[in-house]
Design a protein around this motif. Structure first.
Motif, PDB file in Angstrom:
ATOM      1  N   ARG A 132       0.877  -1.173   0.000  1.00 10.03           N
ATOM      2  CA  ARG A 132       0.000   0.000   0.000  1.00 10.03           C
ATOM      3  C   ARG A 132       0.911   1.219   0.000  1.00 10.03           C
ATOM      4  NH1 ARG A 132      -5.695   1.037   0.602  1.00 10.03           N
ATOM      5  NH2 ARG A 132      -5.859   3.308   0.651  1.00 10.03           N
ATOM      6  N   PHE A 133       0.612   2.199  -0.851  1.00  8.68           N
ATOM      7  CA  PHE A 133       1.507   3.338  -1.027  1.00  8.68           C
ATOM      8  C   PHE A 133       0.679   4.606  -1.076  1.00  8.68           C
ATOM      9  CE2 PHE A 133       4.271   6.244  -3.361  1.00  8.68           C
ATOM     10  CZ  PHE A 133       5.524   5.964  -2.833  1.00  8.68           C
ATOM     11  N   GLU A 134       0.944   5.516  -0.140  1.00  9.88           N
ATOM     12  CA  GLU A 134       0.209   6.773  -0.048  1.00  9.88           C
ATOM     13  C   GLU A 134       1.161   7.947  -0.257  1.00  9.88           C
ATOM     14  OE1 GLU A 134      -3.145   7.142   0.782  1.00  9.88           O
ATOM     15  OE2 GLU A 134      -3.485   4.957   0.884  1.00  9.88           O
ATOM     16  N   ILE A 135       0.735   8.915  -1.065  1.00  8.13           N
ATOM     17  CA  ILE A 135       1.477  10.157  -1.274  1.00  8.13           C
ATOM     18  C   ILE A 135       0.841  11.236  -0.414  1.00  8.13           C
ATOM     19  CG2 ILE A 135       2.181  11.914  -2.956  1.00  8.13           C
ATOM     20  CD1 ILE A 135       1.942   9.751  -5.123  1.00  8.13           C
TER      21      ILE A 135
ATOM     22  N   ASN B 157       6.209  20.037  -0.873  1.00 10.29           N
ATOM     23  CA  ASN B 157       6.848  18.809  -0.394  1.00 10.29           C
ATOM     24  C   ASN B 157       5.950  17.596  -0.614  1.00 10.29           C
ATOM     25  OD1 ASN B 157       8.448  20.915   1.145  1.00 10.29           O
ATOM     26  ND2 ASN B 157       9.454  19.037   1.837  1.00 10.29           N
ATOM     27  N   LEU B 158       6.591  16.484  -0.916  1.00  7.68           N
ATOM     28  CA  LEU B 158       5.903  15.206  -1.017  1.00  7.68           C
ATOM     29  C   LEU B 158       6.501  14.253   0.013  1.00  7.68           C
ATOM     30  CD1 LEU B 158       5.829  14.809  -4.907  1.00  7.68           C
ATOM     31  CD2 LEU B 158       3.941  15.504  -3.418  1.00  7.68           C
ATOM     32  N   ALA B 159       5.639  13.662   0.814  1.00 10.32           N
ATOM     33  CA  ALA B 159       6.047  12.655   1.795  1.00 10.32           C
ATOM     34  C   ALA B 159       5.275  11.379   1.478  1.00 10.32           C
ATOM     35  CB  ALA B 159       5.766  13.139   3.207  1.00 10.32           C
ATOM     36  N   TYR B 160       5.662  10.285   2.135  1.00  9.85           N
ATOM     37  CA  TYR B 160       5.100   8.998   1.741  1.00  9.85           C
ATOM     38  C   TYR B 160       4.819   8.114   2.947  1.00  9.85           C
ATOM     39  CZ  TYR B 160       6.848  10.739  -2.668  1.00  9.85           C
ATOM     40  OH  TYR B 160       7.083  11.543  -3.760  1.00  9.85           O
ATOM     41  N   LEU B 161       3.842   7.243   2.764  1.00 11.04           N
ATOM     42  CA  LEU B 161       3.520   6.198   3.728  1.00 11.04           C
ATOM     43  C   LEU B 161       3.329   4.917   2.925  1.00 11.04           C
ATOM     44  CD1 LEU B 161       2.585   5.608   6.789  1.00 11.04           C
ATOM     45  CD2 LEU B 161       0.278   5.690   5.831  1.00 11.04           C
ATOM     46  N   PHE B 162       4.058   3.870   3.283  1.00 12.99           N
ATOM     47  CA  PHE B 162       3.876   2.614   2.569  1.00 12.99           C
ATOM     48  C   PHE B 162       4.003   1.447   3.537  1.00 12.99           C
ATOM     49  CE2 PHE B 162       8.498   3.014   2.470  1.00 12.99           C
ATOM     50  CZ  PHE B 162       8.943   1.708   2.638  1.00 12.99           C
TER      51      PHE B 162
ATOM     52  N   THR C  39      -0.327  -7.202   7.464  1.00 10.35           N
ATOM     53  CA  THR C  39       0.184  -7.111   8.846  1.00 10.35           C
ATOM     54  C   THR C  39      -0.157  -5.777   9.507  1.00 10.35           C
ATOM     55  OG1 THR C  39       2.327  -6.170   8.206  1.00 10.35           O
ATOM     56  CG2 THR C  39       2.113  -8.580   8.178  1.00 10.35           C
ATOM     57  N   GLY C  40      -0.524  -4.777   8.705  1.00 11.44           N
ATOM     58  CA  GLY C  40      -0.797  -3.446   9.237  1.00 11.44           C
ATOM     59  C   GLY C  40       0.440  -2.667   9.609  1.00 11.44           C
ATOM     60  N   GLU C  41       1.609  -3.102   9.113  1.00  8.52           N
ATOM     61  CA  GLU C  41       2.870  -2.436   9.439  1.00  8.52           C
ATOM     62  C   GLU C  41       3.258  -1.485   8.302  1.00  8.52           C
ATOM     63  OE1 GLU C  41       5.404  -5.527  12.013  1.00  8.52           O
ATOM     64  OE2 GLU C  41       4.811  -6.290  10.047  1.00  8.52           O
ATOM     65  N   TYR C  42       3.557  -0.239   8.674  1.00 10.81           N
ATOM     66  CA  TYR C  42       3.832   0.797   7.682  1.00 10.81           C
ATOM     67  C   TYR C  42       5.102   1.567   8.028  1.00 10.81           C
ATOM     68  CZ  TYR C  42      -0.809   0.079   5.763  1.00 10.81           C
ATOM     69  OH  TYR C  42      -1.919  -0.484   5.177  1.00 10.81           O
ATOM     70  N   ALA C  43       5.692   2.152   6.993  1.00  7.26           N
ATOM     71  CA  ALA C  43       6.828   3.056   7.148  1.00  7.26           C
ATOM     72  C   ALA C  43       6.404   4.456   6.735  1.00  7.26           C
ATOM     73  CB  ALA C  43       8.011   2.592   6.292  1.00  7.26           C
TER      74      ALA C  43
ATOM     75  N   VAL D 169      -2.193   6.623   8.514  1.00 12.27           N
ATOM     76  CA  VAL D 169      -2.059   5.238   8.970  1.00 12.27           C
ATOM     77  C   VAL D 169      -3.261   4.828   9.820  1.00 12.27           C
ATOM     78  CG1 VAL D 169      -0.789   5.556  11.153  1.00 12.27           C
ATOM     79  CG2 VAL D 169      -0.298   3.579   9.681  1.00 12.27           C
ATOM     80  N   GLN D 170      -3.833   5.761  10.567  1.00 11.86           N
ATOM     81  CA  GLN D 170      -5.040   5.454  11.340  1.00 11.86           C
ATOM     82  C   GLN D 170      -6.206   5.120  10.417  1.00 11.86           C
ATOM     83  OE1 GLN D 170      -5.424   8.946  13.789  1.00 11.86           O
ATOM     84  NE2 GLN D 170      -3.684   8.369  15.104  1.00 11.86           N
ATOM     85  N   ALA D 171      -6.305   5.843   9.297  1.00 10.90           N
ATOM     86  CA  ALA D 171      -7.377   5.573   8.333  1.00 10.90           C
ATOM     87  C   ALA D 171      -7.243   4.189   7.720  1.00 10.90           C
ATOM     88  CB  ALA D 171      -7.368   6.642   7.238  1.00 10.90           C
TER      89      ALA D 171
END
Length: 217
Positions: A4-7, A15-20, A25-29, A44-46
């Protein structure tokens, strides 16, 4: 399952940041929390997950101002270049790591910043920080730094496969994303045949954009 990849858009300078991460497992960076770490927390809560790792592409303030707040909120360690101040998990050049079951690689890429890294995600996506923009490159302040940047682009970035989808640290170009293959064929800096041409373009970028009708910044 693909990551899963969020911009995430944040800050005053596009600025662009990321969550993937791994939806199973519900584990994200979280990557480059910038001035608005709450955006990573809300994202990440969503998704019903948790941040288990924080990654920093480089140590410039507009990308890491919210780093300490995000660490306190999540308890997640910071992974970055070994020279990054306060790093919890130093990443060696070429090191493989995982977020959940998602395989990733870290590549050292000095140039725009001496402690820059590229983050490759399951051989599909490449977060490039400010080392490359879509249609341009990150700022350097003198010829010596520009030469380091040029060498990194050619010895590291351009050795990676064309299919990788690029995700930069700012949305400065005509589009927020591209592929390495597309940039290899169209990015003015990557088309320069040698360092002297690259350095000339670095010094005359605004004029070049005006002459070629390039929307920038």
């Amino acid at each position: 399952m693909p990551a899963r990849f969020e911009i995430l858009r944040m800050g005053p300078d596009k600025n662009l940041a990321y969550l993937f991460g791994d939806e199973t497992t519900g584990e994200y960076a979280a990557v480059d929390p910038g001035f608005e770490p709450d955006k990573h927390l809300h994202a990440v809560q969503a998704l019903g997950g948790r941040i288990v790792l924080i990654l920093a592409t480089h140590s410039h303030r507009d990308h890491i101002a919210g780093l300490d707040d995000l660490k306190r909120a999540t308890g997640a360690p910071l992974a970055a270049h070994p020279d990054f101040p306060g790093v919890d998990r130093p990443l060696a050049d070429g090191e493989t790591f995982q977020v959940g079951s998602i395989p990733c690689h870290a590549w050292h890429h000095p140039g725009h910043c001496a402690d820059s890294i590229l983050i490759e995600i399951e051989n599909r996506k490449l977060i490039v920080g400010d080392e490359l923009f879509i249609g341009g490159v990150g700022r350097t302040h003198n010829e010596a730094q520009a030469r380091v940047h040029y060498d990194s682009l050619h010895r590291r970035l351009l050795t990676l496969p064309d299919h990788l989808e690029l995700h930069p640290g700012h949305d400065y170009g005509a589009t927020p994303t591209s592929t390495l293959g597309e940039q290899r064929q169209s990015n003015p800096y990557l088309l320069q045949p040698d360092f002297d041409s690259f350095w000339w373009l670095r010094q005359n970028w605004k004029t070049y954009c005006q002459q070629h009708g390039i929307r920038w910044g």
